[in-house]
Enzyme design. Structure first.
Site, PDB file in Angstrom:
ATOM      1  N   SER A 130       0.766  -1.407  -0.098  1.00 41.51           N
ATOM      2  CA  SER A 130      -0.050  -0.005   0.185  1.00 41.51           C
ATOM      3  C   SER A 130       0.556   1.435  -0.149  1.00 41.51           C
ATOM      4  O   SER A 130       1.978   0.855   0.461  1.00 41.51           O
ATOM      5  CB  SER A 130      -0.668   0.039   1.059  1.00 41.51           C
ATOM      6  OG  SER A 130      -1.728   1.314   1.104  1.00 41.51           O
ATOM      7  N   LYS A 184      -4.441  -6.561   3.503  1.00 35.25           N
ATOM      8  CA  LYS A 184      -4.803  -5.346   2.518  1.00 35.25           C
ATOM      9  C   LYS A 184      -6.256  -5.008   2.286  1.00 35.25           C
ATOM     10  O   LYS A 184      -6.264  -4.062   1.590  1.00 35.25           O
ATOM     11  CB  LYS A 184      -3.488  -5.776   1.481  1.00 35.25           C
ATOM     12  CG  LYS A 184      -3.850  -4.884   0.178  1.00 35.25           C
ATOM     13  CD  LYS A 184      -3.191  -3.812   0.537  1.00 35.25           C
ATOM     14  CE  LYS A 184      -3.359  -3.067   0.026  1.00 35.25           C
ATOM     15  NZ  LYS A 184      -3.079  -2.592  -1.862  1.00 35.25           N
ATOM     16  N   HIS A 187      -7.572  -3.714   4.928  1.00 35.80           N
ATOM     17  CA  HIS A 187      -6.648  -2.133   5.423  1.00 35.80           C
ATOM     18  C   HIS A 187      -7.924  -0.948   3.965  1.00 35.80           C
ATOM     19  O   HIS A 187      -8.166   0.110   4.195  1.00 35.80           O
ATOM     20  CB  HIS A 187      -5.634  -2.096   4.668  1.00 35.80           C
ATOM     21  CG  HIS A 187      -4.717  -0.702   4.001  1.00 35.80           C
ATOM     22  ND1 HIS A 187      -4.490  -0.519   2.657  1.00 35.80           N
ATOM     23  CD2 HIS A 187      -3.808   0.006   4.499  1.00 35.80           C
ATOM     24  CE1 HIS A 187      -4.312   0.978   2.357  1.00 35.80           C
ATOM     25  NE2 HIS A 187      -3.237   1.209   3.785  1.00 35.80           N
ATOM     26  N   ASN A 188      -7.955  -1.509   3.120  1.00 34.26           N
ATOM     27  CA  ASN A 188      -8.250  -1.213   1.744  1.00 34.26           C
ATOM     28  C   ASN A 188     -10.201  -0.631   2.363  1.00 34.26           C
ATOM     29  O   ASN A 188     -10.512   0.099   1.489  1.00 34.26           O
ATOM     30  CB  ASN A 188      -8.427  -1.342   0.626  1.00 34.26           C
ATOM     31  CG  ASN A 188      -7.625  -1.647  -0.423  1.00 34.26           C
ATOM     32  OD1 ASN A 188      -6.323  -1.463   0.188  1.00 34.26           O
ATOM     33  ND2 ASN A 188      -7.187  -1.164  -1.409  1.00 34.26           N
ATOM     34  N   GLU A 191     -10.349   2.245   4.245  1.00 32.04           N
ATOM     35  CA  GLU A 191      -9.702   3.172   2.930  1.00 32.04           C
ATOM     36  C   GLU A 191     -11.187   4.169   3.322  1.00 32.04           C
ATOM     37  O   GLU A 191     -10.874   4.889   3.010  1.00 32.04           O
ATOM     38  CB  GLU A 191      -8.862   2.829   2.265  1.00 32.04           C
ATOM     39  CG  GLU A 191      -8.276   4.145   1.933  1.00 32.04           C
ATOM     40  CD  GLU A 191      -7.154   3.243   0.613  1.00 32.04           C
ATOM     41  OE1 GLU A 191      -6.167   2.971   0.805  1.00 32.04           O
ATOM     42  OE2 GLU A 191      -7.645   3.786  -0.268  1.00 32.04           O
TER      43      GLU A 191
HETATM   44  P1  NDP Z   1      -0.205  -0.839 -14.705  1.00 31.87           P
HETATM   45  O1  NDP Z   1      -1.633  -0.854 -15.117  1.00 31.87           O
HETATM   46  O2  NDP Z   1       0.728   0.412 -14.327  1.00 31.87           O
HETATM   47  O3  NDP Z   1       0.945  -1.917 -15.135  1.00 31.87           O
HETATM   48  C1  NDP Z   1       0.301  -2.992 -15.201  1.00 31.87           C
HETATM   49  C2  NDP Z   1       1.636  -4.036 -16.045  1.00 31.87           C
HETATM   50  O4  NDP Z   1       0.599  -5.261 -15.389  1.00 31.87           O
HETATM   51  C3  NDP Z   1       2.149  -4.016 -16.879  1.00 31.87           C
HETATM   52  O5  NDP Z   1       3.355  -3.904 -16.675  1.00 31.87           O
HETATM   53  C4  NDP Z   1       1.688  -4.664 -17.883  1.00 31.87           C
HETATM   54  O6  NDP Z   1       2.523  -5.303 -18.516  1.00 31.87           O
HETATM   55  C5  NDP Z   1       1.905  -5.903 -16.693  1.00 31.87           C
HETATM   56  N1  NDP Z   1       0.205  -6.978 -17.240  1.00 31.87           N
HETATM   57  C6  NDP Z   1      -0.746  -7.366 -17.605  1.00 31.87           C
HETATM   58  N2  NDP Z   1      -1.787  -7.548 -18.247  1.00 31.87           N
HETATM   59  C7  NDP Z   1      -0.239  -8.908 -18.410  1.00 31.87           C
HETATM   60  C8  NDP Z   1      -0.171  -9.761 -18.623  1.00 31.87           C
HETATM   61  N3  NDP Z   1      -1.225 -11.284 -18.470  1.00 31.87           N
HETATM   62  N4  NDP Z   1       1.261 -10.755 -18.619  1.00 31.87           N
HETATM   63  C9  NDP Z   1       1.936 -10.119 -17.869  1.00 31.87           C
HETATM   64  N5  NDP Z   1       1.915  -9.116 -17.476  1.00 31.87           N
HETATM   65  C10 NDP Z   1       1.199  -8.093 -18.491  1.00 31.87           C
HETATM   66  O7  NDP Z   1      -0.793  -1.922 -13.358  1.00 31.87           O
HETATM   67  P2  NDP Z   1      -0.364  -0.743 -11.275  1.00 31.87           P
HETATM   68  O8  NDP Z   1       1.614  -0.818 -11.019  1.00 31.87           O
HETATM   69  O9  NDP Z   1      -0.581   0.722 -11.287  1.00 31.87           O
HETATM   70  O10 NDP Z   1      -0.679  -2.029 -11.141  1.00 31.87           O
HETATM   71  C11 NDP Z   1      -0.284  -3.446 -11.242  1.00 31.87           C
HETATM   72  C12 NDP Z   1      -0.754  -4.263  -9.259  1.00 31.87           C
HETATM   73  O11 NDP Z   1      -0.453  -3.600  -8.173  1.00 31.87           O
HETATM   74  C13 NDP Z   1      -2.283  -4.161  -9.552  1.00 31.87           C
HETATM   75  O12 NDP Z   1      -2.753  -5.397  -9.061  1.00 31.87           O
HETATM   76  C14 NDP Z   1      -2.837  -2.999  -8.560  1.00 31.87           C
HETATM   77  O13 NDP Z   1      -4.108  -3.510  -8.479  1.00 31.87           O
HETATM   78  C15 NDP Z   1      -1.925  -3.665  -7.133  1.00 31.87           C
HETATM   79  N6  NDP Z   1      -1.619  -2.029  -7.219  1.00 31.87           N
HETATM   80  C16 NDP Z   1      -1.937  -0.878  -7.760  1.00 31.87           C
HETATM   81  C17 NDP Z   1      -1.509   0.392  -6.498  1.00 31.87           C
HETATM   82  C18 NDP Z   1      -1.536   1.926  -7.665  1.00 31.87           C
HETATM   83  O14 NDP Z   1      -1.340   2.775  -7.026  1.00 31.87           O
HETATM   84  N7  NDP Z   1      -1.702   1.455  -9.033  1.00 31.87           N
HETATM   85  C19 NDP Z   1      -1.412   0.280  -5.220  1.00 31.87           C
HETATM   86  C20 NDP Z   1      -1.769  -0.583  -4.264  1.00 31.87           C
HETATM   87  C21 NDP Z   1      -1.282  -1.944  -5.349  1.00 31.87           C
HETATM   88  P3  NDP Z   1       2.436  -4.095 -20.434  1.00 31.87           P
HETATM   89  O15 NDP Z   1       3.137  -3.175 -20.214  1.00 31.87           O
HETATM   90  O16 NDP Z   1       3.070  -5.704 -20.975  1.00 31.87           O
HETATM   91  O17 NDP Z   1       0.778  -4.042 -20.360  1.00 31.87           O
END
Ligand code: NDP
Length: 477
Positions: A130, A184, A187-188, A191
């Site tokens: 988080s 987690k 937590h959400n 939140e």
């Molecule tokens: P993004 O949308 O920024 O990035 C998504 C990532 O997932 C990219 O690297 C993408 O790769 C990859 N991806 C998507 N589909 C696939 C697949 N089928 N196989 C392999 N790779 C894949 O997401 P976030 O970084 O925001 O979120 C990532 C995780 O973290 C999620 O579970 C989210 O819920 C969680 N999270 C997010 C928070 C936030 O504030 N954003 C906070 C806490 C947790 P490619 O570049 O190839 O598309």
């Protein structure tokens, strides 16, 4: 070339920031992304940290770059993509390697993935992170679930990158399998309730007291120096004082009042219900977001019903604003008490032995609900880790006694003025129901017995009975 201490797959918003954080803390890291261009871009912008990063374009190369047993963080879109990625990775892994799902997984998926890998020689960690983008880059709160020996392998790296509260790291191993992702999720859920209650108080200040966004921002700023000191109050103040660069108007006034959600609030409510725990403030917050998204229906309904007249304000406006501050504190206590009660029930159900003081401790910094208040919760649970409910610990009982009058006055004012305050009202009703030894469910039991012959316990302790309802059941039917 020196091998990496850890690997990370998924260079999206969270994964790239987490990788830079890991590298910055002196850990060598191998990175991989499904789309190689993202890996190239990431590496090109890593600056001085490049020397700590091994960018990889194939999974084979990636796995070979990590020191065994290999901890591999998977930080990608939650759900099916995680299963797909795990299956693609598996052929390259060896016994003892650890796949770590750090996305927002449903803990039921985490439990399933554990079972799936049970006899494979590979291990799995479900890890809640988080703090959003900023937290990932400079120090998130990290909730770890898995085998304790897997945790030992990653403890140093995760401790180095976690947020610190007075030097104390906001990361901990919380229990087996789904424990980290469950915590987690709750937590959400908390939140959601925290944000909803702040929005309800904002609504009373805006529509009840007629204050401008900037004036409300000033009030929140003041509160942030008191007992409500928290990240959410701080950012609310900042947001309320911000002006739209195009029109010069308060930015917040130009934002459509329809809240999005990704599901973790809903999961909290579902799990609370599954566990048989009343989490009314969290439920109200999720319902509040649902109602907010029904914008066109609300517009149509306002045309039919109009809006009620705002009730007469107490003559002392400053005293009422003080009431709002205390009401928010009282409501918050209810929401956190409910969240911790859900976790206590899940801990018993899944035999996690969740450490409540530790959970409060690792939420004090790095995460979205970070606050001074969580330090007080840490103290309360440290003194009494097995207490039935946070609100009966001596410190919180005193806080509730000091603030419940204010919550009552604020909820009454909101109700009389037609200003929705569902989370605050739910927290109040929860408290009133929880602290009343003789409630009204005796009538519900009588009704259930009347139509369904369910029987009831008698207050005099005699065994289960039926009532003399004349329905053919009768006493001892
Ligand atoms: P993004 O949308 O920024 O990035 C998504 C990532 O997932 C990219 O690297 C993408 O790769 C990859 N991806 C998507 N589909 C696939 C697949 N089928 N196989 C392999 N790779 C894949 O997401 P976030 O970084 O925001 O979120 C990532 C995780 O973290 C999620 O579970 C989210 O819920 C969680 N999270 C997010 C928070 C936030 O504030 N954003 C906070 C806490 C947790 P490619 O570049 O190839 O598309």
């Amino acid at each position: 070339m020196e091998q990496a201490e850890i690997g990370l797959i998924g260079l999206g918003v969270m994964g790239s920031n987490l990788s830079l954080n890991i590298a910055e803390k002196g850990n060598r890291i191998a990175v991989f992304n499904r789309t190689p261009e993202a890996t190239r871009q990431f590496y090109a912008h890593a600056g001085d940290l490049q020397k700590q990063i091994i960018p990889c374009e194939t999974l084979e190369e990636f796995v070979a770059a990590i020191r065994p047993p290999r901890p591999i963080i998977i930080m990608i879109k939650a759900g099916d993509p995680v299963d797909q990625q795990m299956e693609l990775l598996r052929p390259y892994l060896s016994a003892g390697d650890i796949m770590i799902d750090a996305g927002n997984a449903n803990f039921r998926d985490t439990m399933r993935r554990f079972d799936h890998l049970k006899d494979s020689g590979l291990t799995f960690i479900g890890m809640g992170v988080s703090g959003g983008e900023e937290g990932a880059r400079h120090g998130p709160s990290i909730m770890v679930g898995g085998k304790e020996e897997s945790w030992k392998r990653v403890e140093n790296v995760l401790t180095s990158i976690s947020a610190k509260f007075n030097g104390d790291p906001c990361v901990a191993w919380l229990g087996e399998n789904g424990a980290g992702h469950f915590v987690k999720t709750i937590h959400n859920g908390i939140e959601y309730a925290d944000m909803q209650m702040i929005a309800e108080i904002y609504g009373i200040l805006r529509d009840g007291l007629g204050m401008s966004a900037a004036e409300i921002g000033e009030v929140f700023d003041k509160w942030n120096n008191g007992r409500l000191n928290s990240y959410l109050i701080e950012i609310s103040a900042t947001v309320l004082k911000a002006a739209d660069p195009i029109s010069g108007k308060p930015m917040v006034d130009l934002i459509v009042d329809a809240a999005g959600q990704k599901g973790t609030g809903k999961w909290s409510v579902i799990e609370a219900q599954n566990m048989g725990v009343a989490a009314t403030a969290i439920e109200a917050a999720v319902a509040g977001r649902i109602l907010s998204s029904q914008k066109s229906e609300r517009e149509a309904a306002e045309k039919i019903f109009g809006l009620p007249k705002i009730a007469d304000l107490p003559s002392d406006k400053a005293a009422f604003i003080n009431d709002l501050e205390n009401a928010l504190l009282a409501g918050k206590i209810g929401a956190y008490a409910q969240g911790f009660a859900v976790m206590a029930a899940a801990s018993a159900e899944y035999k996690w032995n969740l450490p409540m003081p530790t959970i409060a401790r690792i939420w004090r910094a790095g995460c979205i609900i970070r606050s001074q208040f969580l330090d007080e919760i840490t103290s309360a649970f440290t003194k009494d880790p097995d207490v039935a409910n946070l609100i009966v610990t001596p410190a919180f009982a005193q806080m509730v006694k000091d603030t419940d009058g204010a919550l009552r006055r604020v909820v009454s004012f909101a109700a009389l003025s037609g200003l929705p305050a569902p989370a605050l009202a739910s927290a109040l009703s929860y408290f009133d129901a929880y602290r009343r030894a003789r409630g009204t469910a005796n009538l519900i039991q009588a009704q259930r017995d009347f139509f369904g012959a369910h029987g009831f316990d008698r207050i005099d302790g005699v065994d289960k009975h039926h009532g003399p309802w004349g329905s053919g059941l009768g006493e001892f039917a």
